[in-house]
Design an enzyme around this catalytic site. Sequence first.
Site, PDB file in Angstrom:
ATOM      1  N   SER A   1      54.859  14.281 -32.070  1.00 15.68           N
ATOM      2  CA  SER A   1      55.738  13.484 -32.052  1.00 15.68           C
ATOM      3  C   SER A   1      56.925  14.513 -32.076  1.00 15.68           C
ATOM      4  O   SER A   1      56.981  15.564 -32.520  1.00 15.68           O
ATOM      5  CB  SER A   1      56.421  12.906 -33.905  1.00 15.68           C
ATOM      6  OG  SER A   1      55.206  11.307 -33.779  1.00 15.68           O
TER       7      SER A   1
ATOM      8  N   SER B   1      46.733  15.805 -36.280  1.00 11.47           N
ATOM      9  CA  SER B   1      45.800  14.399 -35.814  1.00 11.47           C
ATOM     10  C   SER B   1      45.095  15.118 -34.274  1.00 11.47           C
ATOM     11  O   SER B   1      45.801  16.034 -33.897  1.00 11.47           O
ATOM     12  CB  SER B   1      46.394  13.651 -34.765  1.00 11.47           C
ATOM     13  OG  SER B   1      46.787  13.147 -36.303  1.00 11.47           O
TER      14      SER B   1
ATOM     15  N   GLN C   1      54.572  18.157 -36.026  1.00 12.28           N
ATOM     16  CA  GLN C   1      53.195  18.156 -37.007  1.00 12.28           C
ATOM     17  C   GLN C   1      51.868  18.882 -35.899  1.00 12.28           C
ATOM     18  O   GLN C   1      51.780  17.279 -35.535  1.00 12.28           O
ATOM     19  CB  GLN C   1      53.322  17.243 -38.029  1.00 12.28           C
ATOM     20  CG  GLN C   1      52.490  16.876 -38.830  1.00 12.28           C
ATOM     21  CD  GLN C   1      52.396  15.616 -39.542  1.00 12.28           C
ATOM     22  OE1 GLN C   1      53.436  14.765 -39.406  1.00 12.28           O
ATOM     23  NE2 GLN C   1      52.567  15.634 -40.292  1.00 12.28           N
TER      24      GLN C   1
ATOM     25  N   SER D   1      47.352   5.655 -42.030  1.00 16.67           N
ATOM     26  CA  SER D   1      47.498   3.899 -41.901  1.00 16.67           C
ATOM     27  C   SER D   1      46.789   3.297 -43.026  1.00 16.67           C
ATOM     28  O   SER D   1      46.485   3.799 -43.556  1.00 16.67           O
ATOM     29  CB  SER D   1      45.913   2.913 -41.008  1.00 16.67           C
ATOM     30  OG  SER D   1      45.149   3.771 -41.538  1.00 16.67           O
ATOM     31  N   ASN D   2      47.577   2.315 -42.832  1.00 15.74           N
ATOM     32  CA  ASN D   2      47.793   0.772 -43.817  1.00 15.74           C
ATOM     33  C   ASN D   2      46.235   0.507 -44.964  1.00 15.74           C
ATOM     34  O   ASN D   2      45.464   0.571 -45.793  1.00 15.74           O
ATOM     35  CB  ASN D   2      48.817  -0.046 -44.148  1.00 15.74           C
ATOM     36  CG  ASN D   2      50.183  -0.322 -44.210  1.00 15.74           C
ATOM     37  OD1 ASN D   2      50.323   1.010 -43.636  1.00 15.74           O
ATOM     38  ND2 ASN D   2      50.884  -1.302 -43.818  1.00 15.74           N
ATOM     39  N   GLU D   3      44.980   0.618 -43.585  1.00 13.84           N
ATOM     40  CA  GLU D   3      43.847   0.401 -44.306  1.00 13.84           C
ATOM     41  C   GLU D   3      43.463   1.881 -44.904  1.00 13.84           C
ATOM     42  O   GLU D   3      42.920   1.740 -46.167  1.00 13.84           O
ATOM     43  CB  GLU D   3      43.210   0.717 -42.971  1.00 13.84           C
ATOM     44  CG  GLU D   3      42.573  -0.756 -42.156  1.00 13.84           C
ATOM     45  CD  GLU D   3      44.192  -0.835 -41.467  1.00 13.84           C
ATOM     46  OE1 GLU D   3      44.736   0.222 -41.658  1.00 13.84           O
ATOM     47  OE2 GLU D   3      44.597  -1.608 -40.670  1.00 13.84           O
TER      48      GLU D   3
ATOM     49  N   GLU E   1      55.068  12.780 -47.094  1.00 13.94           N
ATOM     50  CA  GLU E   1      55.175  12.346 -45.934  1.00 13.94           C
ATOM     51  C   GLU E   1      55.087  11.037 -46.255  1.00 13.94           C
ATOM     52  O   GLU E   1      56.139  10.194 -46.000  1.00 13.94           O
ATOM     53  CB  GLU E   1      53.984  12.641 -44.545  1.00 13.94           C
ATOM     54  CG  GLU E   1      54.538  11.868 -43.289  1.00 13.94           C
ATOM     55  CD  GLU E   1      53.608  12.343 -42.321  1.00 13.94           C
ATOM     56  OE1 GLU E   1      52.529  12.799 -42.891  1.00 13.94           O
ATOM     57  OE2 GLU E   1      53.666  12.173 -41.199  1.00 13.94           O
TER      58      GLU E   1
HETATM   59  C1  LIG Z   1      53.976   7.266 -32.890  1.00 14.62           C
HETATM   60  C2  LIG Z   1      52.980   7.661 -33.549  1.00 14.62           C
HETATM   61  C3  LIG Z   1      53.299   8.886 -34.043  1.00 14.62           C
HETATM   62  C4  LIG Z   1      52.709   9.482 -34.599  1.00 14.62           C
HETATM   63  N1  LIG Z   1      52.862  11.089 -35.056  1.00 14.62           N
HETATM   64  C5  LIG Z   1      52.353  12.019 -35.222  1.00 14.62           C
HETATM   65  C6  LIG Z   1      52.452  13.714 -35.565  1.00 14.62           C
HETATM   66  O1  LIG Z   1      53.824  13.734 -35.217  1.00 14.62           O
HETATM   67  N2  LIG Z   1      51.861  14.481 -35.875  1.00 14.62           N
HETATM   68  C7  LIG Z   1      50.425  14.292 -36.164  1.00 14.62           C
HETATM   69  O2  LIG Z   1      49.291  14.586 -37.108  1.00 14.62           O
HETATM   70  N3  LIG Z   1      50.059  13.005 -35.740  1.00 14.62           N
HETATM   71  C8  LIG Z   1      50.722  11.867 -36.259  1.00 14.62           C
HETATM   72  N4  LIG Z   1      50.302  10.736 -35.596  1.00 14.62           N
HETATM   73  C9  LIG Z   1      48.771  10.348 -35.795  1.00 14.62           C
HETATM   74  C10 LIG Z   1      48.752   9.387 -36.555  1.00 14.62           C
HETATM   75  O3  LIG Z   1      48.734  10.006 -38.069  1.00 14.62           O
HETATM   76  C11 LIG Z   1      47.161   8.565 -37.332  1.00 14.62           C
HETATM   77  O4  LIG Z   1      47.723   7.874 -35.530  1.00 14.62           O
HETATM   78  C12 LIG Z   1      46.679   8.045 -38.097  1.00 14.62           C
HETATM   79  O5  LIG Z   1      46.525   9.055 -39.553  1.00 14.62           O
HETATM   80  C13 LIG Z   1      45.358   7.298 -36.881  1.00 14.62           C
HETATM   81  O6  LIG Z   1      44.722   8.308 -37.157  1.00 14.62           O
HETATM   82  P1  LIG Z   1      44.065   7.756 -35.530  1.00 14.62           P
HETATM   83  O7  LIG Z   1      44.726   7.654 -34.909  1.00 14.62           O
HETATM   84  O8  LIG Z   1      42.498   8.613 -34.757  1.00 14.62           O
HETATM   85  O9  LIG Z   1      43.099   6.215 -35.999  1.00 14.62           O
HETATM   86  P2  LIG Z   1      41.230   6.155 -36.664  1.00 14.62           P
HETATM   87  O10 LIG Z   1      41.277   7.053 -37.886  1.00 14.62           O
HETATM   88  O11 LIG Z   1      40.263   5.866 -35.648  1.00 14.62           O
HETATM   89  O12 LIG Z   1      41.869   5.190 -37.000  1.00 14.62           O
HETATM   90  C14 LIG Z   1      41.266   3.588 -36.129  1.00 14.62           C
HETATM   91  C15 LIG Z   1      41.324   1.988 -37.167  1.00 14.62           C
HETATM   92  O13 LIG Z   1      40.611   2.425 -38.100  1.00 14.62           O
HETATM   93  C16 LIG Z   1      40.697   2.048 -39.156  1.00 14.62           C
HETATM   94  N5  LIG Z   1      39.776   3.527 -40.810  1.00 14.62           N
HETATM   95  C17 LIG Z   1      39.736   4.009 -39.942  1.00 14.62           C
HETATM   96  N6  LIG Z   1      38.808   4.816 -41.308  1.00 14.62           N
HETATM   97  C18 LIG Z   1      38.503   3.446 -42.581  1.00 14.62           C
HETATM   98  C19 LIG Z   1      38.352   4.030 -43.561  1.00 14.62           C
HETATM   99  N7  LIG Z   1      37.551   4.684 -43.936  1.00 14.62           N
HETATM  100  N8  LIG Z   1      38.043   2.595 -43.841  1.00 14.62           N
HETATM  101  C20 LIG Z   1      39.571   0.872 -43.247  1.00 14.62           C
HETATM  102  N9  LIG Z   1      39.853   1.357 -42.615  1.00 14.62           N
HETATM  103  C21 LIG Z   1      39.139   2.544 -41.563  1.00 14.62           C
HETATM  104  C22 LIG Z   1      42.608   2.739 -39.193  1.00 14.62           C
HETATM  105  O14 LIG Z   1      43.455   2.470 -40.315  1.00 14.62           O
HETATM  106  C23 LIG Z   1      42.948   2.403 -38.005  1.00 14.62           C
HETATM  107  O15 LIG Z   1      42.851   1.278 -38.436  1.00 14.62           O
HETATM  108  C24 LIG Z   1      51.147   9.915 -34.930  1.00 14.62           C
HETATM  109  C25 LIG Z   1      50.374   8.325 -34.736  1.00 14.62           C
HETATM  110  C26 LIG Z   1      51.559   7.458 -33.938  1.00 14.62           C
HETATM  111  C27 LIG Z   1      50.973   5.980 -33.749  1.00 14.62           C
END
Ligand SMILES: Cc1cc2nc3c(=O)[nH]c(=O)nc-3n(C[C@H](O)[C@H](O)[C@H](O)COP(=O)(O)OP(=O)(O)OC[C@H]3O[C@@H](n4cnc5c(N)ncnc54)[C@H](O)[C@@H]3O)c2cc1C
Length: 393
Positions: A161, A129, A126, A378-380, A244
């Site tokens: 992933s 991100s 997928q 994320s849970n947030e 998902e």
């Molecule tokens: C093990 C793993 C596997 C993954 N596999 C895939 C995959 O196969 N394909 C894919 O496309 N993606 C994948 N992801 C990516 C995943 O979907 C993203 O990590 C996730 O959507 C969070 O985005 P970010 O890492 O850019 O964090 P950010 O968006 O930068 O967030 C950082 C922190 O800020 C908080 N935050 C951000 N915006 C807000 C808001 N508006 N209000 C409150 N809190 C906020 C978030 O909750 C988090 O705690 C994977 C991630 C992991 C860790």
Amino acid sequence: MDFVIGADDLAFRRDMRAWIGATLPSEIATRGRRGFHATRSDVESWTRRLNAKGWAAPAWPEAHGGTNWTPLQRYLFQLELRAAAAPVQDQSAMELVGPVIYTFGDEVQKRVHLPRILNADTFWCQGFSEPNAGSDLASLRTRAVLDGDHYVVNGQKTWTSDAQRADMMFALVRTDAEARPQAGISFLLIDMKSPGVRVRPIYSIDEGHSVNEVFFDDVRVPTENIVGEPNKGWSYAKFLLTNERAMSAETAHTRADLLQLKGFAGEKACEPLFCAKLSKLEVDLMALEFAVLRVLHAEGGAQDAVASVLKLRGAELRQRVAELGVEALGNVGLAVNPDPTGHDATDHPAARPPGPDHAVGWLARSMFRRATTIYGGSNEIQRNIIAKAVLSL
Ligand SMILES: Cc1cc2nc3c(=O)[nH]c(=O)nc-3n(C[C@H](O)[C@H](O)[C@H](O)COP(=O)(O)OP(=O)(O)OC[C@H]3O[C@@H](n4cnc5c(N)ncnc54)[C@H](O)[C@@H]3O)c2cc1C
């Protein structure tokens, strides 16, 4: 709505258990019980057995190779699969891109891709991100520019992933830089063997390798690989993300972990503090299981905010059960058993820790599960959705 498991469903469950027991090779189940990601060959071999029986994708419509089982029967099947430690199938294919293709894809895409998914001939990843587009997915920058009958793709995905073993990626790409962010995105199917695709591993805290960075350098993708209409990718992605989140409750996994944990907890389970944590977890899991069943029985499956509730709670319970497993193991749970080749190297004697076989993988599993409250949104972010959609805040 009646959640009582009647005689027919009990018989169904017994048949499932017997078939899985007779069909799942024991060496594959042993690797599964140790708690690491399944190898590609394990997934292939198991999916092909399921496919030969017509059970590779029970949730798909029958016309595309699914079953006509009831939601409860599908859930019971999942419970039996997880209890037997069967490999998790390619979820990106089965649960994410498969439903997008049979719902929005054209006839050729359906004919080409769906049978290959069902038989595990094609593995998917997928590509949503990016380094600056996770929670704020609409700000993604990977570009796809039309050049004759091809799109030329440039950019970077991250946290992908299983990209290291995937044959195909379903990606969100920007096809209109002028439109407002959500309106200029398309849903593209990219062959991972195309010239210009480069995969670089990211090693995670469990010392394993399942996530990657993926770079695109003038990658040419035929225009027929676009799903649905150009610039409408955001609506297909929303459909996919709801699926998902709904599947991220992963209660069958947590139930299987809990059973395993109760099996080895021994005297620890009688200590008042530990017993209280275990009981609370069991009750919370039961509550979530009923919420999942309610959604499975509802017309149209999980809708946005409900899916967010399941995702949020399910992710927390997956973490709690893994942490409790490590606590129950005491000293023998302290060794991290790295998975240096990326996928399950624990058959190698050097990778085995001192201590019982059931201890392998629990600490690594607990560490990797830090990610359950991040991936899939994320849970947030889920709390924001619930606050807006359910509580009108
Ligand atoms: C093990 C793993 C596997 C993954 N596999 C895939 C995959 O196969 N394909 C894919 O496309 N993606 C994948 N992801 C990516 C995943 O979907 C993203 O990590 C996730 O959507 C969070 O985005 P970010 O890492 O850019 O964090 P950010 O968006 O930068 O967030 C950082 C922190 O800020 C908080 N935050 C951000 N915006 C807000 C808001 N508006 N209000 C409150 N809190 C906020 C978030 O909750 C988090 O705690 C994977 C991630 C992991 C860790």
